[in-house]
Design a protein around this motif. Structure first.
Motif: not given
Length: 235
Positions: A100-103, A107-121, A141-144, A216-221
């Motif tokens: 339910a909170d997957g997306l 988005a919140d985890a990717v910056p730490g994994l890829l040395a980015a400042d931020w991410a958005a779906a 249009a930003v979802v989260c 993630a697309a497979v998991i969240l379906g």
């Protein structure tokens, strides 16, 4: 402060050690080294270092620039040390445990994994092909968004056909990966700071992001279809 230093250097014995010694002499304490690429006699390496906040970066830049064959690709603030693929598996397990909170989790985890400042779906307009390059643009249009994202996040026009890196007109470095359904894309960004020119996303980082998004697309379906349209602001 924690910095990420990306350099391209000759792929020969002693070159990596010379860069490491130069970083140490300049005052950097090396936390981790990651080899991103070795091809055609050249290598691209990421150094995560602790840098004294009171020391000017021009000393570091001058030292690295004086090494024959070494090019500084970028220096930017890091959230943490580079993470291994084991963290990717842990993230996907979190998505499966709480879809339910997957997306938002992704988005919140990717910056730490890829040395980015931020991410958005975000959702790319369905008529992006017709609108791209027009006056109206095709900005998604930003979802989260992750917790460090600007409010509102500034997203560029995106063609959701494939995962790729690109640099925005405002100097922000982007990586984008499509979910393959409902026009959804994940966008990660790095921004320049004072004396800190960020590096563009490397192809290995984009590939890693794309693999996470596909999984993630497979998991969240079908849940992804429920967020395909952003909420409409009240009049």
């Amino acid at each position: 402060m924690l910095l990420r230093v990306r350099v391209t250097l000759p792929d020969r014995p002693g070159a990596l050690g010379q860069v490491a010694r130069t970083l140490g002499v300049a005052g950097a304490d090396i936390v981790q080294v990651v080899v991103l690429e070795r091809l055609g006699g050249r290598a691209v390496d990421d150094f995560t270092v602790v840098w004294p906040g009171s020391t000017r970066l021009d000393r570091l830049q001058a030292g690295l620039g004086a090494i024959p064959g070494v090019h500084i690709d970028g220096i930017w603030r890091a959230i943490g040390a580079p993470t291994s693929s084991g963290h990717d598996a842990e993230l996907l397990a979190q998505l499966a445990a709480n879809p339910a909170d997957g997306l938002a989790t992704l988005a919140d985890a990717v910056p730490g994994l890829l040395a980015a400042d931020w991410a958005a779906a975000a959702v790319v307009p369905a008529d992006w092909a017709a609108r791209s390059g027009s006056a109206s643009g095709a900005a998604p249009a930003v979802v989260c968004a992750s917790w460090r994202a600007p409010e509102p996040p500034r997203l560029p026009e995106v063609t959701p056909l494939r995962a790729r890196p690109f640099d925005g007109l405002d100097g922000i470095r982007y990586a984008v990966a499509p979910f393959g359904r409902a026009g959804l894309v994940l966008v990660a960004a790095r921004t320049d700071g004072d004396e800190l020119p960020a590096a563009s996303f490397h192809v290995s980082e984009v590939d890693r992001m794309a693999q996470l998004v596909r999984a993630a697309a497979v998991i969240l379906g079908d849940r992804l279809d429920l967020v395909s349209a952003p909420p409409v602001a009240a009049a």
